[in-house]
Design a protein around this motif. Structure first.
Motif, PDB file in Angstrom:
ATOM      1  N   TYR A 176      -6.307   4.797   5.396  1.00 55.46           N
ATOM      2  CA  TYR A 176      -7.113   3.891   4.584  1.00 55.46           C
ATOM      3  C   TYR A 176      -8.323   3.436   5.376  1.00 55.46           C
ATOM      4  O   TYR A 176      -8.311   3.421   6.606  1.00 55.46           O
ATOM      5  CB  TYR A 176      -6.304   2.645   4.214  1.00 55.46           C
ATOM      6  N   THR A 177      -9.333   2.993   4.667  1.00 57.39           N
ATOM      7  CA  THR A 177     -10.446   2.271   5.262  1.00 57.39           C
ATOM      8  C   THR A 177     -10.368   0.850   4.738  1.00 57.39           C
ATOM      9  O   THR A 177     -10.225   0.636   3.534  1.00 57.39           O
ATOM     10  CB  THR A 177     -11.799   2.894   4.885  1.00 57.39           C
ATOM     11  N   VAL A 178     -10.418  -0.114   5.661  1.00 61.92           N
ATOM     12  CA  VAL A 178     -10.392  -1.525   5.284  1.00 61.92           C
ATOM     13  C   VAL A 178     -11.799  -2.084   5.446  1.00 61.92           C
ATOM     14  O   VAL A 178     -12.477  -1.828   6.443  1.00 61.92           O
ATOM     15  CB  VAL A 178      -9.385  -2.324   6.144  1.00 61.92           C
ATOM     16  N   PRO A 206      -3.157  -0.970   5.513  1.00 62.03           N
ATOM     17  CA  PRO A 206      -4.189  -1.912   5.053  1.00 62.03           C
ATOM     18  C   PRO A 206      -3.618  -3.198   4.481  1.00 62.03           C
ATOM     19  O   PRO A 206      -4.352  -4.145   4.233  1.00 62.03           O
ATOM     20  CB  PRO A 206      -4.890  -1.121   3.952  1.00 62.03           C
ATOM     21  N   ASP A 207      -2.306  -3.233   4.303  1.00 64.92           N
ATOM     22  CA  ASP A 207      -1.645  -4.361   3.649  1.00 64.92           C
ATOM     23  C   ASP A 207      -0.879  -5.237   4.631  1.00 64.92           C
ATOM     24  O   ASP A 207       0.136  -5.833   4.296  1.00 64.92           O
ATOM     25  CB  ASP A 207      -0.700  -3.842   2.571  1.00 64.92           C
ATOM     26  N   TRP A 239      -9.659  -8.947   1.196  1.00 66.15           N
ATOM     27  CA  TRP A 239     -10.196  -7.728   1.776  1.00 66.15           C
ATOM     28  C   TRP A 239      -9.954  -6.552   0.841  1.00 66.15           C
ATOM     29  O   TRP A 239      -9.154  -6.624  -0.073  1.00 66.15           O
ATOM     30  CB  TRP A 239      -9.649  -7.467   3.171  1.00 66.15           C
ATOM     31  N   ALA A 246      -9.247  -2.284   0.507  1.00 66.02           N
ATOM     32  CA  ALA A 246      -8.715  -1.095   1.177  1.00 66.02           C
ATOM     33  C   ALA A 246      -8.936   0.108   0.266  1.00 66.02           C
ATOM     34  O   ALA A 246      -8.709   0.027  -0.938  1.00 66.02           O
ATOM     35  CB  ALA A 246      -7.235  -1.262   1.482  1.00 66.02           C
ATOM     36  N   ALA A 297       0.843  -1.197   0.000  1.00 67.05           N
ATOM     37  CA  ALA A 297       0.000   0.000   0.000  1.00 67.05           C
ATOM     38  C   ALA A 297       0.876   1.245   0.000  1.00 67.05           C
ATOM     39  O   ALA A 297       1.821   1.348   0.772  1.00 67.05           O
ATOM     40  CB  ALA A 297      -0.899   0.017   1.233  1.00 67.05           C
ATOM     41  N   LYS A 336      -8.452   4.527   0.011  1.00 66.81           N
ATOM     42  CA  LYS A 336      -7.960   5.797   0.525  1.00 66.81           C
ATOM     43  C   LYS A 336      -8.424   6.879  -0.441  1.00 66.81           C
ATOM     44  O   LYS A 336      -7.937   6.988  -1.567  1.00 66.81           O
ATOM     45  CB  LYS A 336      -6.433   5.813   0.622  1.00 66.81           C
TER      46      LYS A 336
END
Length: 175
Positions: free
Chosen positions: A73-75, A98-99, A62, A64, A32, A66
């Motif tokens: 970020y939003t996951v 997020p990664d 999942w 992610a 990310a 931004k």
């Protein structure tokens, strides 16, 4: 005792343990981009080998996101153990990385969108995630599970053009 049987037992016992995944699960995999140096909108989908023996044939996925100029970020992901704790299985949370590794397994990038048009995709993904019909249900097989979620989001947001790999078991459950 059959040597093949003994070897299979050894593989099973070692395959169910992914060493010390706790320390690695907090580390960024470096996939990310840093929000501090990346002003453009970023939308990524990750997949990593599932925990334990399931990782031999399945992945956890999942999403992610931004938005442009966002600091975090939003996951978006579905996690089965949350159901046993009385929580919704759908988790939407702001995060710095997020990664992160998934129980010690390094994620791979399944989708990477950046720049023009991504802001609109992020809004559509966010709405689809909030409308996910199984946010309180989880079944490892056949679904709904962690792979059903991004597959369902992709159905709602066809411009995302997300194609999950064969190892995303449960991704066809909502078809």
């Amino acid at each position: 005792m059959n040597i093949r049987y003994l070897l299979l037992c050894m593989v099973l016992l070692t395959g169910c343990s992914q060493n010390d995944w706790r320390s690695a699960s907090r580390a960024s995999s470096g996939l990310a981009p840093d929000p501090a140096t990346t002003p453009e909108a970023v939308l990524q989908v990750y997949g990593a080998s599932a925990y334990g023996w399931r990782g031999w044939f399945a992945i956890h996925t999942w999403i992610a996101a931004k938005p442009a100029n966002a600091e975090r970020y939003t996951v978006y992901e579905v996690i089965g153990w949350r159901e046993r704790r009385g929580l919704p299985v759908l988790r939407i949370e702001a995060v710095d990385s997020p990664d992160r590794y998934w129980f010690g397994a390094k994620p791979e990038l399944l989708l990477d969108r950046r720049g023009a048009g991504v802001q609109e995709l992020i809004l559509a993904v966010d709405q689809a995630a909030r409308d996910y019909p199984w946010k309180n249900e989880y079944r490892v097989f056949p679904g709904p599970n962690s792979n059903t979620f991004p597959a369902w989001v992709a159905q709602q947001v066809p411009d995302l053009e997300l194609e999950l790999p064969f190892r995303a078991i449960g991704s066809g459950w909502a078809d």
